[in-house]
Design an enzyme around this catalytic site. Structure first.
Site, PDB file in Angstrom:
ATOM      1  N   GLY A 202       0.829  -1.203   0.000  1.00 35.92           N
ATOM      2  CA  GLY A 202       0.000   0.000   0.000  1.00 35.92           C
ATOM      3  C   GLY A 202       0.859   1.246   0.000  1.00 35.92           C
ATOM      4  O   GLY A 202       2.066   1.184  -0.253  1.00 35.92           O
ATOM      5  N   ASP A 203       0.195   2.364   0.245  1.00 32.00           N
ATOM      6  CA  ASP A 203       0.869   3.670   0.276  1.00 32.00           C
ATOM      7  C   ASP A 203       1.673   3.926  -0.999  1.00 32.00           C
ATOM      8  O   ASP A 203       1.100   3.960  -2.070  1.00 32.00           O
ATOM      9  CB  ASP A 203       1.716   3.810   1.550  1.00 32.00           C
ATOM     10  CG  ASP A 203       0.848   3.839   2.814  1.00 32.00           C
ATOM     11  OD1 ASP A 203      -0.390   3.775   2.682  1.00 32.00           O
ATOM     12  OD2 ASP A 203       1.390   3.906   3.914  1.00 32.00           O
ATOM     13  N   ASN A 204       3.014   4.050  -0.870  1.00 34.07           N
ATOM     14  CA  ASN A 204       3.799   4.437  -2.060  1.00 34.07           C
ATOM     15  C   ASN A 204       4.196   3.181  -2.856  1.00 34.07           C
ATOM     16  O   ASN A 204       5.354   2.971  -3.181  1.00 34.07           O
ATOM     17  CB  ASN A 204       5.057   5.197  -1.640  1.00 34.07           C
ATOM     18  CG  ASN A 204       4.733   6.349  -0.706  1.00 34.07           C
ATOM     19  OD1 ASN A 204       4.190   6.137   0.378  1.00 34.07           O
ATOM     20  ND2 ASN A 204       5.050   7.555  -1.117  1.00 34.07           N
TER      21      ASN A 204
END
Lengths: 720, 720
Positions: free
Chosen positions: B313-315
């Protein structure tokens, strides 16, 4: 209300003379009609009443057509889809049709007149790749693409008139001969109808009114191999086609109509399909032919000193009364069936005839008139829903159908109809030449415009349909509302802009149908006309999926004006913050029942902070409004007919027109009541539209308010 | 089940040493992790456990990026729609964005890099017709078409990492500096990340596992001018764009990516949009760059003797673990959040890493861990839904997040997790290298295929959404079912046909979305491949609006195979006779609850006499099946997750595969229980998937049937 007479038509029955006299007297009837398959006896004909006689032009003359079977009517039909599981397939193309209704036409070269289509690529299969077997009614297709689906469009003769067929099958008429319809575009038939009409007029001196049932081409009604209805379109032109028509069309228009123009993927130009240019050309072409031929018949009727009346339906293709050439026929009258307000207006608004007659419900048939049932219930419901519309534009006569002997056994019913006839005549005498007060001019915008006035969403006459009642309710509401209603088409607006004087446009329908409009909303010029019109102060009411076609980031092409759009999935990742209902709103101020949006509409969301959400449920906007320049838009998820929805619609119209201040000019605050005003005669009427007592405040046009109580179904006339 | 140890990760907390030791002991934990914004204290680091340390590559280094602000990440954003009410308009194009998150990029010539579009015609406005005002962030457009809508697509710098921004705003972090994300495609940034990583690895000798959170580009998450989420797409590539990337792409692919490729009408390539060729090219291009750069970082980690773990997730854009180049990175592990069975499989099925870790719910945060609430309820629900999936493909480790001091105050919860950890280890040790019994091979067919394995319909991670739960339930059901599941794309099938060995294909989604497929179903070659495959014996299960695109007289392009289609209005005039449910059917044989089709699907009707209607309500088909050659199709209106719907789906799969006789091979007739069999180790497990006692008959693979009662949530291991 004193005893009055006239403007009522009775059906006839043998051996019923004395009772007929009694009914004539009590109901004040002044005309008697026969029915399909019955004849009036001489004693009945001698009564003091006009005599209507049913007349069939292009059927019920088997003695003629049996000698000219090549002049039968024709139709294009499509086979079932056939999957090619090998490179060569056989299609039993007529297997799903009723062989007593249609017969494959091999007289005209199938290689020229038929079409085999690869429905997976939408390409026509070259004629050299298929052949036909006349004996087996089979088309063999070679060089197929495996796992493509193929259809065969073939030309057939119609050998049984659909209405007679329906009655015959439904009533088990057994060995009654099948009426074979013939095509008056063909030479012998054309000659025959005039000769027979002249002869008949001479032989029927007692007839005052020739009731045409109807002219030449039946609306599309095709049965299947089990002798059950397969396809029905009350407005369908399918059964009007012929090789002669196609050739004449080509001569005039310079292009040939493909079979696909008629079968259209199996949709057969359903009224719900946005009409193609070809189909619209064909309609115009046939309307001109039909109306000019009908005009010649009507001329004979007039020369014989009789009146010509057209039944609204059956073989009426080409004579639809809101068509461009209808008035040219010079008919005296139209008669049709009244299911409620919208179907009443469908009759009473017809231009170009001297009078309009409505046949009311229930028919005097045993399904309603049997022991233990009270036919008055249906009669009251029918009358109250139609009466609202009569207050706007009255028909000139009312009538009934079926067996009067059955009705005569229900004295309460006979009493109620007696009262109804008097009430009708009283209304008629008061307002028939008077323009009622209208607060707004409303235009219903779709592909068909005026041609489908008041029967806009009709599948088959008055048939309930799950997919239409949420739109049809809008028409029913308007039929008895104090607004002027017109029907305009996208093409008219493209050509001439929005007609002068319109306060509010309504666009109501499912996406991609002729009623929402589909691709027309991708036309930048058209959509700009509508946007500009609203922006400069117009009102726009959308129901269901108005202006819908996925384009440029919107599904509703007026999403920006409505302030709502429909989520198709493509903007699921975009946050939707606007989901709070306003605390109260003009549009729903007098709501007394739960909302009913009928089928409703899923996934409608507000796109703007400026959108006022008036009703919101289950994560979806049901009613909303948004300002757009000086104009206003209202969105409603669905409008099945109810008195509350009528009120919600009326308020939506006034609100979108920026005329809320005028809403209560002639007004009953109890939504089960309505006020109809006639300023030129200084009268107004307060109607109780229910069969229960109602109390209401009534606002007259001067701003005075008074409380009043009305008996069940009462109409109270007031003087200004 | 004896006391075991390992495979569990604890979150850390300051001043919690003794209790941490106790939890380590009781839960058998062998690893400790820090969190975003916390650091592990030395006493914790000295415990007998692996230490995970969070590492940010391209944010949390403001000391670097503040000197190189031209290396900020970039994004294409679209203005709001602006109506041209005159021939010249001004668009305040960035007004609806959050100025602390994005800053207009004027460094790259707007005339070259931006796009002004007439959204009414979909035409690009020539650059000579518009100009911009840097001070006011306004674009002035001249020579507008009146009442057309215009948008401005502009390039902006992202100046705040979205995850940190979200946490910052949500938790009121006040004057904590904003993490500025930088773009490792740009020269200084690229150099910096390697230098810093080398330095950091030296400075953190206690770290055993570098937990990348994550790599370079954040999924698309854009806030609005009120600092609220405006757009979020867990799989969106929007924030990975840069002028450098576009130029490098052009160099390689020979064509230039227009700004419209990224903003796409404001849809921003939502996962629900059928991906364009350009977007797919761009994804491939970025995945190659990102994975090769990440690989170089991971190499440094390995050289330092540590493990590299990626947070899911995220970056994570460019490193989605089902992408083609993910395995090249040579990560040791992936860790992600487990919301249920599908999100567990999303982690455990990831190829190309040594181990998989799942973070379970609930987080030890005060929203759940407060007086009066029982956190065990959520824990049981989370465990029981994930456990089914673990039985199919276990993750290798489990873990928790939040403040352990909060959890420690709930002894019942601590007990339950202790039991869960032991149960997990026991399952793991028994089956982690064992292939479970699968009755069928099932392929989920959509535009994305493998890339969106198990997070197919995800809008934002684990977020409920009205438009997806009726499809997502299908994934959740499959995640713990005894079938092999694969995800295949239309493109793969077009190229190579249906993969060998597939028993059943599932196509499930709303019309025109990437999941139903839209125009791909108009491709004659593709549709023929699928038809032929079914015809020759394949099973095909459609949910919602499968294979839908209006063409050739069908809406469902497999209408003929399904024996059902959706009424759009065009066939309203065609009679629909097939509406009778079959008396009983294999698919619904053990139904015990009312049906739940979630959002369901309106206007589905049977097209054929051969269609078996299994569930019918409100004039609509809900479940049906039809034979097509040797194959079978099943239609289901919607499949929200439930144990009954899991059973209905499983039966649909077996039925469509013509393998009903094998359905009860390993089987519990109580649908709240399931059997998982492992023939190679001669064991099977009977699961009670509820928190209530259940009794069931169990069929083993030999045809033996036995009655058994299971405690709430019990898993019972049996020997064959």
């Amino acid at each position: 209300m004193g005893k009055t007479k006239g403007r009522v038509t009775l059906p006839s029955e043998s051996n019923f003379l004395e009772e007929t006299k009694d009914l004539l007297e009590r109901w004040g009837a002044d005309a008697i009609r026969d029915s399909d398959g019955t004849k009036l006896s001489d004693d009945i004909k001698s009564l003091d009443a006009k005599i209507y006689t049913t007349y069939f032009v292009s059927r019920n003359h088997n003695e003629f057509i049996e000698k000219h079977m090549d002049e039968c009517q024709q139709i294009y039909l499509m086979s079932e889809y056939t999957l090619a599981t090998s490179n060569s397939i056989e299609v039993n193309f007529s297997a799903s049709y009723y062989d007593q209704q249609v017969k494959v036409d091999y007289n005209h070269d199938p290689k020229v007149w038929w079409e085999v289509i690869d429905r997976t690529t939408n390409e026509v299969v070259p004629a050299e790749n298929w052949d036909y077997d006349k004996e087996k009614n089979i088309v063999k297709i070679d060089n197929c693409e495996k796992f493509h689906e193929y259809t065969v469009t073939f030309l057939a003769y119609v050998i049984w008139d659909p209405t007679q067929m329906y009655n015959h099958i439904t009533n088990n008429w057994g060995d009654v001969p099948h009426d074979i319809p013939f095509d008056v575009r063909k030479p012998n038939s054309n000659k025959y109808i005039f000769e027979y009409m002249s002869k008949w007029l001479k032989e029927n001196p007692d007839t005052d009114v020739v009731r045409f049932t109807t002219f030449f081409y039946h609306f599309t009604l095709i049965f299947n191999n089990l002798a059950k209805e397969k396809f029905v379109d009350w407005c369908g032109y399918g059964a009007s086609v012929s090789t002669e028509a196609i050739l004449a069309f080509e001569e005039e228009y310079g292009y040939r109509l493909r079979p696909e123009v008629f079968v259209q993927n199996g949709y057969y130009n359903s009224t719900f399909c946005v009409p193609t240019k070809e189909y619209l050309d064909y309609i115009d072409f046939q309307q001109r032919f039909v109306s000019s031929t009908a005009k010649d018949l009507v001329k004979l009727v007039h020369e014989a000193g009789k009146e010509a009346m057209m039944f609204l339906g059956d073989n009426w293709i080409g004579t639809e009364p809101y068509g461009k050439y209808f008035a040219d026929i010079e008919l005296d009258a139209v008669v049709g069936s009244v299911g409620g307000g919208a179907t009443l207006r469908l009759i009473s608004d017809i231009p170009g005839v001297k009078y309009h007659e409505g046949r009311f419900l229930p028919y005097f048939f045993p399904d309603v008139f049997h022991e233990g049932n009270d036919p008055t219930i249906e009669a009251i419901d029918n009358w109250l829903s139609a009466r609202r519309a009569i207050m706007r534009k009255p028909i000139d006569r009312i009538g009934y159908g079926g067996y009067p002997s059955l009705a005569y056994k229900f004295p309460k019913f006979v009493d109620y109809i007696e009262k109804t006839c008097d009430e009708f005549r009283n209304i008629y005498e008061t307002i028939h030449n008077v323009t009622p007060y209208s607060g707004l001019k409303v235009a219903i915008l779709n592909s068909w415009g005026k041609l489908r006035s008041w029967h806009t969403y009709m599948v088959a006459h008055a048939l309930y349909c799950k997919q239409i009642y949420s739109y049809n309710g809008m028409l029913e509401a308007l039929s008895g509302a104090s607004v002027d209603v017109s029907f305009i088409s996208f093409d008219e607006v493209k050509e001439n802009g929005v007609p002068e004087g319109i306060d509010v446009i309504i666009n109501a329908g499912d996406a991609y149908t002729a009623f929402s409009g589909g691709d027309v909303w991708k036309d930048p010029e058209f959509v700009s006309i509508i946007r500009e019109w609203i922006y400069n102060g117009g009102g726009f009411v959308g129901v269901g999926e108005p202006t819908a076609v996925e384009n440029g980031g919107h599904f509703f092409q007026l999403a920006d004006a409505f302030g709502v759009d429909k989520e198709l999935g493509f903007t699921l990742h975009t946050d939707k913050y606007f989901n709070t209902e306003v605390e109260s709103h003009f549009i729903t101020e007098d709501k007394v029942e739960d909302y009913d949006f009928g089928e409703g509409m899923k996934n409608i969301y507000a796109t703007k902070a400026s959108t006022q959400i008036i009703a919101y449920s289950d994560g979806e906007v049901n009613i909303s409004t948004n300002d757009y320049g000086k104009g206003r838009c209202v969105y409603i998820a669905g409008l099945p007919y109810s008195q509350q929805n009528t009120r919600i619609l009326m308020r939506s119209l006034y609100y979108s027109a920026n005329k809320e201040s005028e809403f209560k000019k002639w007004y009953a605050d109890n939504l089960y009541c309505e006020v109809h005003a006639y300023p030129s005669i200084k009268k107004y009427a307060i109607l109780n539209n229910t069969n229960m007592e109602q109390s209401t405040n009534v606002y007259d046009g001067e701003g005075n308010k008074a409380s009043i109580t009305l008996e069940p179904g009462e109409i109270k006339w007031m003087v200004m």
